[in-house]
Write a protein that holds these residues in place. Structure first.
Motif, PDB file in Angstrom:
ATOM      1  N   ILE A  77     -63.752  54.829 -18.795  1.00  0.00           N
ATOM      2  CA  ILE A  77     -64.712  54.499 -17.363  1.00  0.00           C
ATOM      3  C   ILE A  77     -66.026  55.085 -17.683  1.00  0.00           C
ATOM      4  O   ILE A  77     -66.697  54.474 -16.912  1.00  0.00           O
ATOM      5  N   GLY A  78     -66.559  55.596 -18.597  1.00  0.00           N
ATOM      6  CA  GLY A  78     -67.840  56.062 -18.900  1.00  0.00           C
ATOM      7  C   GLY A  78     -68.461  57.265 -17.994  1.00  0.00           C
ATOM      8  O   GLY A  78     -67.928  57.385 -16.980  1.00  0.00           O
ATOM      9  N   THR A  97     -63.554  47.332 -13.145  1.00  0.00           N
ATOM     10  CA  THR A  97     -64.329  46.775 -14.116  1.00  0.00           C
ATOM     11  C   THR A  97     -64.303  47.451 -15.262  1.00  0.00           C
ATOM     12  O   THR A  97     -63.994  46.823 -16.600  1.00  0.00           O
ATOM     13  N   GLU A  98     -64.132  48.658 -15.472  1.00  0.00           N
ATOM     14  CA  GLU A  98     -63.922  49.667 -16.624  1.00  0.00           C
ATOM     15  C   GLU A  98     -62.620  49.360 -17.382  1.00  0.00           C
ATOM     16  O   GLU A  98     -62.585  49.148 -18.559  1.00  0.00           O
ATOM     17  N   VAL A  99     -61.730  49.486 -16.275  1.00  0.00           N
ATOM     18  CA  VAL A  99     -60.427  49.165 -16.897  1.00  0.00           C
ATOM     19  C   VAL A  99     -60.160  47.757 -17.508  1.00  0.00           C
ATOM     20  O   VAL A  99     -59.366  47.552 -18.400  1.00  0.00           O
ATOM     21  N   GLN A 159     -58.797  62.681 -21.763  1.00  0.00           N
ATOM     22  CA  GLN A 159     -59.885  62.141 -22.682  1.00  0.00           C
ATOM     23  C   GLN A 159     -60.091  60.513 -22.717  1.00  0.00           C
ATOM     24  O   GLN A 159     -61.113  60.154 -22.635  1.00  0.00           O
ATOM     25  N   ASP A 160     -59.028  60.162 -22.805  1.00  0.00           N
ATOM     26  CA  ASP A 160     -58.674  58.634 -23.020  1.00  0.00           C
ATOM     27  C   ASP A 160     -59.120  57.910 -21.712  1.00  0.00           C
ATOM     28  O   ASP A 160     -59.806  56.883 -21.716  1.00  0.00           O
ATOM     29  N   ALA A 179     -67.242  64.923 -19.350  1.00  0.00           N
ATOM     30  CA  ALA A 179     -68.157  64.986 -18.256  1.00  0.00           C
ATOM     31  C   ALA A 179     -69.149  66.109 -18.559  1.00  0.00           C
ATOM     32  O   ALA A 179     -70.437  65.924 -17.953  1.00  0.00           O
ATOM     33  N   GLU A 180     -68.940  66.955 -19.262  1.00  0.00           N
ATOM     34  CA  GLU A 180     -69.833  68.127 -19.858  1.00  0.00           C
ATOM     35  C   GLU A 180     -70.538  67.662 -21.052  1.00  0.00           C
ATOM     36  O   GLU A 180     -71.713  68.425 -21.271  1.00  0.00           O
ATOM     37  N   GLY A 181     -69.877  66.934 -21.707  1.00  0.00           N
ATOM     38  CA  GLY A 181     -70.440  66.631 -23.105  1.00  0.00           C
ATOM     39  C   GLY A 181     -71.634  65.647 -23.163  1.00  0.00           C
ATOM     40  O   GLY A 181     -72.008  65.395 -22.117  1.00  0.00           O
TER      41      GLY A 181
END
Length: 261
Positions: free
Chosen positions: A205-206, A107-109, A199-200, A259-261
């Protein structure tokens, strides 16, 4: 043709995935294929309900007993439903199957995908390079558990593409964020490019899917991953599994920074 089998199926809801997606992306980059394309085709179908899929299943001839493979114009074609038919998110159970199959990230892709005009069948969708990589990371996690390692070569191919992309080069050298990445990676350009890929992928994917991926990646068979990350007809591609490990560590840092941001 697939679209002719169901008036409810729209071209813009069809996304090509798998080996043919890889070859389309390679062609768009101006590269010749170094691998033989499989004869079968894989399509993801963004569906609001099971009615369209059931209609297709009734009209098409099954090819094998997988419950998702049918003959379309006499070509074995995997039809992977996703979207609102997922239950839970990232999994579906097609009517002809008793067990679930993974469509994690589809779905995200799909949301980030690009239009692909066809000569006589409208415009379908094709994943971006990072989107294709997303599906390959998920495929590695799923299939390596059963001793299937072929996705490692496709992951390596995307890493090579990113190290050659002009847009990545411009980002790393001409932007402050890119220069920070280069500095953090000690000017190791291929590793920095792998980090940009991470990062991309994260941007596509969120946060929810990203947390799921980071928690699993690269899985318990990482040594097999590095060993199988071979790319044919690419001058300079490292033979050393340890060097390939460095690439994947860069990608992981790209994932983890979001993920940490």
């Amino acid at each position: 043709m697939l679209l002719a089998q169901s008036p409810a199926l729209r071209a813009e809801d069809v996304m090509i995935v798998g080996a043919h997606c890889r070859d389309i992306l390679r062609s768009a980059l101006g590269q010749r294929s170094g691998e033989r394309t499989t004869e079968d085709i894989d399509f993801g179908l963004a569906l609001a309900g099971w009615g369209t899929y059931n209609e297709l299943a009734q009209r098409l001839e099954p090819a094998g007993d997988t419950g998702i493979r049918y003959r379309v114009a006499n070509v074995p074609t995997d039809l992977m439903p996703f979207g609102k038919v997922e239950n839970p998110a990232g999994t579906v159970t097609p009517p002809a199957r008793r067990d679930q199959i993974s469509v994690w990230g589809f779905t995200e892709v799909f949301r980030a995908s690009r239009p692909l005009p066809l000569p006589s069948a409208g415009t379908i969708r094709v994943p971006t390079i990072a989107g294709y990589a997303t599906l390959k990371l998920a495929a590695w996690l799923d299939r390596s558990a059963y001793g299937q390692y072929k996705d490692a070569a496709d992951i390596a191919t995307v890493l090579y593409w990113y190290s050659e992309l002009p847009d990545v080069d411009a980002f790393l050298y001409d932007t402050e964020d890119g220069q920070d990445i280069l500095a953090q990676e000690e000017s190791d350009y291929p590793v920095a490019a792998a980090r940009v890929l991470g990062q991309d992928i994260a941007a596509i994917i969120g946060s929810t899917r990203l947390s799921e991926l980071v928690a699993r990646w690269p899985g318990s068979r990482e040594d097999s991953l590095f060993a199988e990350m071979a790319v044919s007809n690419v001058p300079g591609w490292p033979r050393s599994p340890e060097r390939r490990r460095q690439f994947m560590q860069g990608l992981r840092r790209g994932l983890s920074s979001d993920a940490e941001g």
